[in-house]
Design a protein around this motif. Sequence first.
Motif, PDB file in Angstrom:
ATOM      1  N   HIS A 172      49.993  49.868  -0.209  1.00 49.38           N
ATOM      2  CA  HIS A 172      49.825  50.651  -1.439  1.00 49.38           C
ATOM      3  C   HIS A 172      48.464  51.337  -1.492  1.00 49.38           C
ATOM      4  N   GLY A 173      47.924  51.627  -0.301  1.00 44.55           N
ATOM      5  CA  GLY A 173      46.773  52.518  -0.248  1.00 44.55           C
ATOM      6  C   GLY A 173      45.419  51.904  -0.035  1.00 44.55           C
ATOM      7  N   ALA A 174      45.329  50.566   0.106  1.00 46.05           N
ATOM      8  CA  ALA A 174      44.018  49.953   0.309  1.00 46.05           C
ATOM      9  C   ALA A 174      43.687  49.878   1.792  1.00 46.05           C
ATOM     10  N   ALA A 175      42.419  50.022   2.125  1.00 46.84           N
ATOM     11  CA  ALA A 175      41.940  49.708   3.470  1.00 46.84           C
ATOM     12  C   ALA A 175      41.600  48.224   3.467  1.00 46.84           C
ATOM     13  N   CYS A 176      42.116  47.470   4.428  1.00 48.33           N
ATOM     14  CA  CYS A 176      42.013  46.009   4.380  1.00 48.33           C
ATOM     15  C   CYS A 176      41.288  45.469   5.602  1.00 48.33           C
ATOM     16  N   LEU A 177      40.434  44.481   5.370  1.00 45.53           N
ATOM     17  CA  LEU A 177      39.695  43.838   6.438  1.00 45.53           C
ATOM     18  C   LEU A 177      39.895  42.331   6.332  1.00 45.53           C
ATOM     19  N   PHE A 178      40.510  41.754   7.365  1.00 47.66           N
ATOM     20  CA  PHE A 178      40.744  40.311   7.422  1.00 47.66           C
ATOM     21  C   PHE A 178      39.561  39.648   8.127  1.00 47.66           C
ATOM     22  N   ALA A 179      38.944  38.670   7.489  1.00 40.32           N
ATOM     23  CA  ALA A 179      37.801  37.951   8.064  1.00 40.32           C
ATOM     24  C   ALA A 179      38.248  36.556   8.489  1.00 40.32           C
ATOM     25  N   LEU A 180      38.141  36.269   9.780  1.00 33.80           N
ATOM     26  CA  LEU A 180      38.481  34.954  10.323  1.00 33.80           C
ATOM     27  C   LEU A 180      37.199  34.303  10.845  1.00 33.80           C
ATOM     28  N   PRO A 181      36.726  33.229  10.223  1.00 38.54           N
ATOM     29  CA  PRO A 181      35.487  32.591  10.691  1.00 38.54           C
ATOM     30  C   PRO A 181      35.581  32.078  12.126  1.00 38.54           C
ATOM     31  N   ALA A 182      36.792  31.737  12.573  1.00 41.29           N
ATOM     32  CA  ALA A 182      36.977  31.229  13.935  1.00 41.29           C
ATOM     33  C   ALA A 182      38.288  31.764  14.489  1.00 41.29           C
ATOM     34  N   GLU A 183      38.410  31.707  15.815  1.00 37.67           N
ATOM     35  CA  GLU A 183      39.631  32.189  16.489  1.00 37.67           C
ATOM     36  C   GLU A 183      40.801  31.284  16.126  1.00 37.67           C
ATOM     37  N   PRO A 184      41.895  31.842  15.567  1.00 40.82           N
ATOM     38  CA  PRO A 184      43.064  31.027  15.235  1.00 40.82           C
ATOM     39  C   PRO A 184      44.046  31.028  16.407  1.00 40.82           C
ATOM     40  N   PRO A 185      45.056  30.185  16.350  1.00 41.57           N
ATOM     41  CA  PRO A 185      46.092  30.242  17.397  1.00 41.57           C
ATOM     42  C   PRO A 185      46.909  31.526  17.253  1.00 41.57           C
ATOM     43  N   ASP A 186      47.425  32.015  18.367  1.00 40.44           N
ATOM     44  CA  ASP A 186      48.227  33.243  18.329  1.00 40.44           C
ATOM     45  C   ASP A 186      49.672  32.889  18.002  1.00 40.44           C
ATOM     46  N   THR A 187      49.839  32.311  16.818  1.00 39.82           N
ATOM     47  CA  THR A 187      51.145  31.892  16.331  1.00 39.82           C
ATOM     48  C   THR A 187      51.281  32.373  14.888  1.00 39.82           C
TER      49      THR A 187
END
Length: 341
Positions: A172-187
């Motif tokens: 709906h028009g927002a620019a989004c930035l996901f912040a991950l403090p650590a590497e998660p599993p690729d699942t």
Amino acid sequence: MVVCRSGESTATTRPRLTPAALARRAAGLARGERLTVIGLTRDGVGEALAAGEVDRAALLVATEDPRSSAAVIDRLLDDLAELALARWPDWRDDAAPDVSASDVSAPWRKAAATAAASGRPPRFRRMARALECGQLLRAVDPGSVILVAEVDPVSPARARAVIEALEWCAGHGAACLFALPAEPPDTPPYDRILYGAVAIGRAKAPVAERFIAPRSRAHPASESERRVEAALAGDPELAGLFAGNELVAVAGHGRQPRVDLVCRRHRIVVEIDGPEHQASPKFGQDRHRDYELLVAGYLVLRLTNDEVAADLQRAVEKIRAVVRLRRLPSTHLSFAGDTTR
């Protein structure tokens, strides 16, 4: 761009950005675009954006209790409405020439302005969330708000609610930035945001810049040294002149003396002696050290533990007198009764 395949370790292959480069990358996000950064918290991303002076509005999304994506979205809309109230009347009909009717609808703007004029956030819960989100985003910043949310890297359930909420916002028009403090599993659900993710990195700094010196340099077993060090640090005239427990270079190739306090600017050494310094062999060793320091250009002042314990201020005044003496030009130095000039 890095393609993340299931089960593949990408920690060492992801593009690495400095905080400054991350800020530039985030500033270029268009409406609906997303970016995932690994190695920073939400607040860390906010600090990078602020330091980079990004010419875009950004909101650190509240995700402390992500029970569901709907709960995250509702809290976000509440926050956007509060921001819209704070920015009113910037988006009022006659006060926002840069906000066209295609950006904020006239009916919403009229209703929102009425609410804001009475001090109420323009939040209309009977309105469709999608429509309300778009209007609030444009009222807060016509150039598109960057939404920054932290994703829990170890709890898929908590992560899913945040990821789904921001995916909805991006739609709906927002620019989004996901912040991950650590590497998660690729699942699931992380695999939905790991494609094209970047990792935060910093240029290697010299070891001297990475070393944090202890606040006190005094010998930990000497209460007298710590008291004198603290008194000097709190004295307006003497603060910053002396460093504690440091090596001083003297002539020769032998062991360099480590002194209790040294003022390198005025070449002064202050030694604070315990009772063991009054007997051999320590007494003789101290005299030889004083000689080495004198030849190296240092004036040595010796105080005793008992002297410091009995009258700390008097000990500080002795140090002050020596500092003032060393500050005088050499042509002004003379002794009382000296008639040899």
